[in-house]
Design a protein around this motif. Structure first.
Motif, PDB file in Angstrom:
ATOM      1  N   ARG A 282      20.238 -17.044  32.239  1.00 33.47           N
ATOM      2  CA  ARG A 282      19.959 -17.479  33.606  1.00 33.47           C
ATOM      3  C   ARG A 282      19.207 -18.810  33.659  1.00 33.47           C
ATOM      4  O   ARG A 282      18.849 -19.264  34.742  1.00 33.47           O
ATOM      5  CB  ARG A 282      19.143 -16.410  34.337  1.00 33.47           C
ATOM      6  N   VAL A 283      18.967 -19.417  32.496  1.00 35.30           N
ATOM      7  CA  VAL A 283      18.167 -20.638  32.439  1.00 35.30           C
ATOM      8  C   VAL A 283      19.068 -21.859  32.306  1.00 35.30           C
ATOM      9  O   VAL A 283      19.940 -21.895  31.437  1.00 35.30           O
ATOM     10  CB  VAL A 283      17.185 -20.595  31.251  1.00 35.30           C
ATOM     11  N   VAL A 284      18.866 -22.833  33.157  1.00 39.37           N
ATOM     12  CA  VAL A 284      19.514 -24.135  33.015  1.00 39.37           C
ATOM     13  C   VAL A 284      18.544 -25.029  32.254  1.00 39.37           C
ATOM     14  O   VAL A 284      17.399 -25.225  32.677  1.00 39.37           O
ATOM     15  CB  VAL A 284      19.841 -24.758  34.380  1.00 39.37           C
ATOM     16  N   ALA A 285      18.982 -25.533  31.109  1.00 36.86           N
ATOM     17  CA  ALA A 285      18.100 -26.338  30.264  1.00 36.86           C
ATOM     18  C   ALA A 285      18.894 -27.469  29.627  1.00 36.86           C
ATOM     19  O   ALA A 285      20.107 -27.355  29.430  1.00 36.86           O
ATOM     20  CB  ALA A 285      17.448 -25.477  29.190  1.00 36.86           C
ATOM     21  N   GLU A 286      18.194 -28.534  29.293  1.00 32.18           N
ATOM     22  CA  GLU A 286      18.811 -29.692  28.661  1.00 32.18           C
ATOM     23  C   GLU A 286      18.095 -29.992  27.361  1.00 32.18           C
ATOM     24  O   GLU A 286      16.860 -30.069  27.319  1.00 32.18           O
ATOM     25  CB  GLU A 286      18.729 -30.906  29.590  1.00 32.18           C
ATOM     26  N   GLN A 287      18.866 -30.167  26.282  1.00 33.07           N
ATOM     27  CA  GLN A 287      18.269 -30.512  25.001  1.00 33.07           C
ATOM     28  C   GLN A 287      17.681 -31.915  25.051  1.00 33.07           C
ATOM     29  O   GLN A 287      18.247 -32.818  25.665  1.00 33.07           O
ATOM     30  CB  GLN A 287      19.295 -30.412  23.875  1.00 33.07           C
ATOM     31  N   SER A 288      16.539 -32.073  24.397  1.00 35.77           N
ATOM     32  CA  SER A 288      15.855 -33.351  24.429  1.00 35.77           C
ATOM     33  C   SER A 288      14.947 -33.443  23.215  1.00 35.77           C
ATOM     34  O   SER A 288      14.882 -32.518  22.392  1.00 35.77           O
ATOM     35  CB  SER A 288      15.054 -33.494  25.729  1.00 35.77           C
ATOM     36  N   THR A 303       3.550 -34.826  28.087  1.00 31.53           N
ATOM     37  CA  THR A 303       4.736 -34.436  27.327  1.00 31.53           C
ATOM     38  C   THR A 303       5.793 -35.526  27.529  1.00 31.53           C
ATOM     39  O   THR A 303       6.351 -35.668  28.619  1.00 31.53           O
ATOM     40  CB  THR A 303       5.266 -33.073  27.787  1.00 31.53           C
ATOM     41  N   VAL A 304       6.035 -36.296  26.477  1.00 32.76           N
ATOM     42  CA  VAL A 304       6.912 -37.465  26.556  1.00 32.76           C
ATOM     43  C   VAL A 304       8.307 -37.060  26.101  1.00 32.76           C
ATOM     44  O   VAL A 304       8.521 -36.709  24.933  1.00 32.76           O
ATOM     45  CB  VAL A 304       6.369 -38.615  25.689  1.00 32.76           C
ATOM     46  N   GLU A 305       9.252 -37.113  27.010  1.00 32.05           N
ATOM     47  CA  GLU A 305      10.603 -36.628  26.763  1.00 32.05           C
ATOM     48  C   GLU A 305      11.554 -37.804  26.544  1.00 32.05           C
ATOM     49  O   GLU A 305      11.626 -38.729  27.359  1.00 32.05           O
ATOM     50  CB  GLU A 305      11.071 -35.798  27.967  1.00 32.05           C
ATOM     51  N   ASP A 306      12.275 -37.757  25.424  1.00 27.69           N
ATOM     52  CA  ASP A 306      13.287 -38.782  25.115  1.00 27.69           C
ATOM     53  C   ASP A 306      14.661 -38.198  25.422  1.00 27.69           C
ATOM     54  O   ASP A 306      15.299 -37.573  24.589  1.00 27.69           O
ATOM     55  CB  ASP A 306      13.174 -39.185  23.644  1.00 27.69           C
ATOM     56  N   ARG A 307      15.132 -38.412  26.633  1.00 26.81           N
ATOM     57  CA  ARG A 307      16.411 -37.854  27.073  1.00 26.81           C
ATOM     58  C   ARG A 307      17.595 -38.670  26.571  1.00 26.81           C
ATOM     59  O   ARG A 307      18.708 -38.165  26.454  1.00 26.81           O
ATOM     60  CB  ARG A 307      16.452 -37.783  28.599  1.00 26.81           C
ATOM     61  N   ARG A 308      17.380 -39.933  26.283  1.00 23.77           N
ATOM     62  CA  ARG A 308      18.476 -40.820  25.890  1.00 23.77           C
ATOM     63  C   ARG A 308      18.614 -40.981  24.381  1.00 23.77           C
ATOM     64  O   ARG A 308      19.466 -41.736  23.917  1.00 23.77           O
ATOM     65  CB  ARG A 308      18.281 -42.197  26.534  1.00 23.77           C
TER      66      ARG A 308
END
Length: 344
Positions: A282-288, A303-308
């Motif tokens: 049931r969780v929508v999540a994106e790897q990062s 929390t520094v997220e590198d999405r690209r």
């Protein structure tokens, strides 16, 4: 089917109390096996988090299970306690000593002599590739466990963390940081690094054998709201020592949120995250790729997220962004309430 083994690392804490009751309900219903509870210093000190965990487990009617004292404070800097959030003992207006000498509680919960880090390692080794670990407080004890067993990321099936804030959502401790991470950013960053190393070292660089932790930040958890109407419904459905104590605890949590401009309600991050851990579909999540800032004058705890993929590292996190349950986070809170009411 064999129940999923679950380990909870918490710092009770009012919303932790709801998470404990929810997980006990799932255990008693046969949906999970709650293999243990680790207590980490959080908004209040370690003695109080341990005492609170034992009391809430008793009130919920938990079976005998190991409860272990973990880290007594942050890894590097002095630990900052915040009694204004959860009360001086971490239980709001609830008196968790009432009934101890009169049979109101079961007194089955007992403190295990192992360290919290030891329970982490033992639980992972006893359930390799199966254990779902849920962290609803600072990552201080988990960081200690990673020193004892660097292979922990490969032993745990899923790690679910209540911590951080993502996608530009503001912090609740500083403009850029969430409390669980802000109080011990070095520990949170150690978790990020441990899973990055484990996934980078996976065979053929596929890193598929090591699941990236699910980070549940304020961008999602602040949508999980408990109101006085929820408390009224809980008591109307199940009027027990447990529910009365939870309602008493929540009154102070309402007052705290009201004092900081959120309204007379409570953001119940921890039971929401416990629900997410048990409902991964049931969780929508994106790897990062996530690291935690430990030195910035204005951004410590961010929390520094590198999405690209600009850092060029393998993904070491999944960022929870939504739930697919019809009704969204409010429906999750309703399911948590119903589970706790079932304990009556």
């Amino acid at each position: 089917m064999k129940p999923t083994p679950v380990l909870l690392d918490c710092d009770p804490g009012i919303d932790d109390a709801l998470a404990i009751a929810y997980l006990v309900a799932q255990h008693l219903a046969g949906r999970i096996e709650l293999v243990g509870v680790v207590c980490t210093a959080g908004n209040v000190g370690l003695d109080d988090t341990v005492a609170n965990a034992l009391a809430w487990l008793d009130l919920a009617g938990a079976p005998p299970l190991p409860v272990c004292a973990g880290a007594a404070g942050a890894s590097v800097v002095p630990h900052v306690f915040t009694p204004e959030t959860h009360g001086p003992r971490g239980a709001g207006y609830a008196d968790l000593t009432v009934g101890k000498d009169h049979g109101t509680t079961t007194t089955r919960a007992r403190l295990d002599p192992r360290s919290g880090a030891g329970l982490w390692v033992d639980s992972a080794r006893e359930h390799p590739g199966e254990l779902v670990a849920v962290v609803t407080g600072p990552s201080s004890t988990l960081a200690q466990a990673l020193v004892l067993e660097p292979g922990l990321p490969g032993l745990v099936s899923e790690l679910v963390v209540m911590g951080g804030t993502f996608r530009g959502h503001p912090g609740n401790t500083t403009p850029t940081s969430e409390w669980n991470v802000d109080v011990d950013p070095e520990a949170a960053d150690a978790v990020c690094l441990a899973w990055e190393r484990a996934r980078s070292a996976a065979p053929d660089a596929s890193f598929s054998q090591v699941s990236a932790p699910l980070w549940c930040g304020l961008n999602l958890t602040e949508q999980a709201l408990w109101t006085p109407a929820h408390s009224e419904r809980l008591l109307a459905t199940s009027d027990t020592p447990l529910t009365r104590a939870l309602v008493d605890a929540l009154r102070l949590y309402f007052e705290f949120h009201d004092s900081v401009g959120e309204g007379y309600l409570a953001q119940v991050h921890d039971p929401f995250v416990a629900w997410l851990a048990l409902h991964p579909h049931r969780v929508v999540a994106e790897q990062s790729h996530v690291r935690v800032e430990c030195r910035g004058e204005h951004t410590r705890g961010m929390t520094v997220e590198d999405r690209r993929g600009q850092r060029g590292h393998v993904p070491n996190a999944r960022i929870a962004t939504a739930v697919t349950l019809p009704g969204g986070p409010p429906a999750v809170v309703d399911e948590v309430l119903a589970a706790i009411a079932s304990l009556g």
